[in-house]
Scaffold this active site. Structure first.
Site, mmCIF file in Angstrom:
data_model
loop_
_atom_site.group_PDB
_atom_site.id
_atom_site.type_symbol
_atom_site.label_atom_id
_atom_site.label_comp_id
_atom_site.label_asym_id
_atom_site.label_seq_id
_atom_site.Cartn_x
_atom_site.Cartn_y
_atom_site.Cartn_z
ATOM 1 N N LYS A 22 0.836 -1.211 0.000
ATOM 2 C CA LYS A 22 0.000 0.000 0.000
ATOM 3 C C LYS A 22 0.870 1.260 0.000
ATOM 4 O O LYS A 22 0.635 2.188 -0.766
ATOM 5 C CB LYS A 22 -0.912 -0.011 1.235
ATOM 6 C CG LYS A 22 -1.547 1.330 1.541
ATOM 7 C CD LYS A 22 -2.290 1.348 2.850
ATOM 8 C CE LYS A 22 -1.469 1.555 4.089
ATOM 9 N NZ LYS A 22 -1.242 2.933 4.532
ATOM 10 N N CYS A 117 -4.642 13.192 13.930
ATOM 11 C CA CYS A 117 -4.606 11.781 13.537
ATOM 12 C C CYS A 117 -4.525 10.944 14.809
ATOM 13 O O CYS A 117 -3.960 11.391 15.812
ATOM 14 C CB CYS A 117 -3.370 11.564 12.662
ATOM 15 S SG CYS A 117 -3.013 9.865 12.280
ATOM 16 N N ASP A 307 5.154 0.567 11.893
ATOM 17 C CA ASP A 307 3.906 -0.047 11.416
ATOM 18 C C ASP A 307 3.754 -1.510 11.857
ATOM 19 O O ASP A 307 2.736 -2.143 11.574
ATOM 20 C CB ASP A 307 3.814 0.046 9.883
ATOM 21 C CG ASP A 307 3.632 1.477 9.412
ATOM 22 O OD1 ASP A 307 3.316 2.347 10.250
ATOM 23 O OD2 ASP A 307 3.817 1.736 8.207
ATOM 24 N N ARG A 399 -8.388 -0.402 5.290
ATOM 25 C CA ARG A 399 -7.593 0.653 4.633
ATOM 26 C C ARG A 399 -6.301 0.096 4.063
ATOM 27 O O ARG A 399 -5.764 0.638 3.093
ATOM 28 C CB ARG A 399 -7.226 1.741 5.645
ATOM 29 C CG ARG A 399 -8.393 2.570 6.099
ATOM 30 C CD ARG A 399 -7.910 3.655 7.018
ATOM 31 N NE ARG A 399 -6.812 4.385 6.389
ATOM 32 C CZ ARG A 399 -6.058 5.271 7.005
ATOM 33 N NH1 ARG A 399 -6.275 5.553 8.257
ATOM 34 N NH2 ARG A 399 -5.083 5.881 6.366
HETATM 35 C C1 EPZ Z 1 4.624 6.980 6.336
HETATM 36 O O1 EPZ Z 1 3.874 8.042 6.902
HETATM 37 C C2 EPZ Z 1 3.688 5.810 6.195
HETATM 38 N N1 EPZ Z 1 2.603 6.190 5.312
HETATM 39 C C3 EPZ Z 1 3.185 5.413 7.564
HETATM 40 O O2 EPZ Z 1 2.379 4.259 7.390
HETATM 41 C C4 EPZ Z 1 4.363 5.070 8.469
HETATM 42 O O3 EPZ Z 1 3.898 4.786 9.762
HETATM 43 C C5 EPZ Z 1 5.337 6.243 8.517
HETATM 44 O O4 EPZ Z 1 5.713 6.635 7.182
HETATM 45 C C6 EPZ Z 1 6.593 5.955 9.299
HETATM 46 O O5 EPZ Z 1 7.261 4.855 8.758
HETATM 47 C C7 EPZ Z 1 2.786 6.106 3.992
HETATM 48 O O6 EPZ Z 1 3.842 5.755 3.501
HETATM 49 C C8 EPZ Z 1 1.637 6.445 3.133
HETATM 50 P P1 EPZ Z 1 6.683 10.358 8.315
HETATM 51 P P2 EPZ Z 1 4.437 9.518 6.884
HETATM 52 O O7 EPZ Z 1 6.532 11.638 7.566
HETATM 53 O O8 EPZ Z 1 5.282 9.703 5.705
HETATM 54 C C9 EPZ Z 1 7.035 13.758 11.652
HETATM 55 C C10 EPZ Z 1 0.552 2.799 7.958
HETATM 56 O O9 EPZ Z 1 0.069 2.269 8.982
HETATM 57 N N2 EPZ Z 1 6.865 14.713 10.558
HETATM 58 O O10 EPZ Z 1 7.833 9.494 7.991
HETATM 59 O O11 EPZ Z 1 3.273 10.431 7.081
HETATM 60 C C11 EPZ Z 1 5.794 12.908 11.867
HETATM 61 O O12 EPZ Z 1 4.838 13.582 12.666
HETATM 62 C C12 EPZ Z 1 1.150 4.177 8.065
HETATM 63 O O13 EPZ Z 1 0.555 2.273 6.842
HETATM 64 C C13 EPZ Z 1 6.974 16.066 10.814
HETATM 65 O O14 EPZ Z 1 7.205 16.484 11.950
HETATM 66 O O15 EPZ Z 1 5.329 9.522 8.171
HETATM 67 C C14 EPZ Z 1 6.372 11.674 12.506
HETATM 68 O O16 EPZ Z 1 6.529 11.873 13.872
HETATM 69 C C15 EPZ Z 1 0.593 5.096 9.024
HETATM 70 N N3 EPZ Z 1 6.785 16.939 9.766
HETATM 71 C C16 EPZ Z 1 7.721 11.523 11.823
HETATM 72 O O17 EPZ Z 1 8.026 12.812 11.273
HETATM 73 C C17 EPZ Z 1 6.517 16.524 8.494
HETATM 74 O O18 EPZ Z 1 6.362 17.361 7.601
HETATM 75 C C18 EPZ Z 1 7.791 10.506 10.704
HETATM 76 O O19 EPZ Z 1 6.668 10.680 9.862
HETATM 77 C C19 EPZ Z 1 6.437 15.146 8.251
HETATM 78 C C20 EPZ Z 1 6.606 14.259 9.298
#
Ligand code: EPZ
Length: 419
Positions: A22, A117, A307, A399
């Site tokens: 996904k 979220c 995850d 999802r």
């Molecule tokens: C991706 O989310 C995945 N989603 C998530 O999968 C996964 O848990 C996550 O990466 C971590 O591995 C997809 O790939 C579609 P991040 P993403 O940006 O990219 C902070 C699932 O269950 N951050 O790597 O949204 C954020 O809050 C899911 O399939 C900022 O502060 O995660 C977090 O604490 C849910 N500012 C950390 O970085 C930003 O602009 C990592 O988040 C972006 C992120």
């Protein structure tokens, strides 16, 4: 609302195949917006988040045809509406993945800010500041991000303050059509980032370093159509290995990529499970003896994936001893704990750490899913709980898990869906 009814106590045995990932298919679909030619994607999982992304592409003016079980043909000949409305973004945060491609292709984007979220604040500030550094003018109003770069984006060096998976993907997609060279430092190294880079390369992009923390992109004038097969879903595959382990079973996951599962495999071995790779693309877990508790900390790839944290915690309720599970990626990803406790688990949360005392006897209860991976954790617990567990709000599970009840039933689980 659909629920699962699961009778616990069955040892899972057999083979189950992994679907396409996904989290790789979502950016791949967004990347289709970067070209006016047709892109053919294979192994796209039929799950709800993918359907949401597909409807978002249609909203922008793309045509989309599903073929066979998992092929999607996308043709974004013209971008009619360079926007992602709130109604879509609120149901799927990954909608922000269209921000980079839309600015790069159409010179503008109007994308709703994601709200709160269940698992943490999850802002997109790093996506926005990266685009600004590439020359886009970004404003925010009425809950929307307005990005504009009428004369195109310009390559630059971007150093991410913290590692972000979709942030890296979003900027990589923006930079492929920017003028000159972009260097992304402190980039995410997840296999899904590499898969996206591979698709973009097939479309004519110039990218090196994907899979390392420094990605170099040299912009090109245009991208063309391509055909690409999405990588296997390592989180789904890992969930099945954990299902085999928790039930003391013997489960082989086929059509997966063992290299992407390194951290989980190491932890399962530490717990006392036997893990083998009987053939290419296959991983087998045998869990005949007692499970030992082990500590685990989530980290960016190649560390232990956040995850899989909730599912691993379910396993630790069945291991002898005390286990410390530390969540470093998201600030609130312990929503499954209270539901596991209602089933008899002994878990205490202190800040970002959960302390799990095992082995406990789990008993069936009516439990509620709060997010995608929390729901998988409850399903795993239900597989070993005494009696019939009712897992409510399985739309969260839908999802991201394709035909989960069919796949688990194929391994012998007693699971049925009801509404
Ligand atoms: C991706 O989310 C995945 N989603 C998530 O999968 C996964 O848990 C996550 O990466 C971590 O591995 C997809 O790939 C579609 P991040 P993403 O940006 O990219 C902070 C699932 O269950 N951050 O790597 O949204 C954020 O809050 C899911 O399939 C900022 O502060 O995660 C977090 O604490 C849910 N500012 C950390 O970085 C930003 O602009 C990592 O988040 C972006 C992120």
């Amino acid at each position: 609302m659909d629920k699962f009814l699961i009778d616990g106590g069955v040892r899972l045995v057999g083979e189950v195949s992994a679907s396409g990932a996904k989290n790789a298919a979502l950016p791949a679909l967004a990347a289709c917006l970067l070209t006016s030619e047709e892109v053919l994607l294979h192994r796209v999982p039929r799950v709800r988040d993918i359907r949401t992304m597909q409807s978002l592409l249609v909203h922008t003016g793309a045509s989309l045809v599903e073929e066979g079980e998992s092929t999607v043909r996308v043709h974004a000949a013209d971008i009619v509406a360079a926007e992602a409305p709130y109604e879509v973004v609120k149901t799927m945060r990954a909608s922000s993945l269209v921000l980079g491609p839309l600015v790069a292709r159409a010179g503008k984007a109007h994308v709703s800010m994601p709200g709160g979220c269940a698992i943490g604040a999850r802002p997109i500030n790093l996506h926005m500041s990266g685009l600004e550094q590439l020359g886009a003018v970004i404003t925010q109003s009425h809950g929307y991000v307005e990005a504009s770069a009428p004369n195109g984006l310009k390559g630059t060096n971007v150093l991410f303050d913290r590692i972000t998976v979709t942030g890296t993907e979003d900027l990589m997609m923006a930079a492929v059509l920017a003028k000159g060279e972009t260097i992304l430092d402190n980039a995410a190294r997840e296999p899904e980032v590499v898969d996206l880079a591979n698709l973009l390369l097939k479309m004519g992009a110039r990218i090196t370093g994907a899979g390392t923390s420094q990605i170099k992109i040299t912009g090109v004038d245009r991208l063309h159509g391509a055909e690409h097969s999405i990588i296997p879903d390592r989180i789904e595959a890992g969930t099945f290995l954990l299902a085999g382990a928790i039930t003391g079973g013997d489960v082989t996951v086929t059509d997966c990529e063992p290299e992407h599962l390194g951290a989980l495999i190491a932890k399962l071995r530490e717990c006392g499970c036997q893990i083998t790779e009987p053939a290419s693309g296959k991983v087998r877990v045998c869990a005949s003896g007692k499970l030992r508790s082990v500590d685990m900390k989530t980290e960016e790839h190649p560390g232990f994936a956040t995850d899989l944290q909730a599912q691993f915690m379910a396993l630790m309720t069945q291991a002898e001893g005390i286990s410390f599970v530390t969540e470093t990626i998201f600030e609130n990803r312990f929503m499954h704990v209270l539901e596991l406790v209602r089933m008899g688990a002994n878990i205490r949360v202190e800040g970002r750490q959960a302390i799990i005392a095992g082995k406990v006897h789990l008993s069936s209860a009516q439990v509620i899913c709060s997010d995608l991976r929390a729901s998988a954790s409850l399903v795993l617990a239900a597989l070993v709980a005494e009696g019939t567990t009712i897992v409510d709000r399985v739309y969260h599970m839908d999802r991201g898990y394709e035909q989960i009840e069919k796949k688990l039933a194929g391994l012998g689980a007693s699971i049925r869906r009801s509404n």
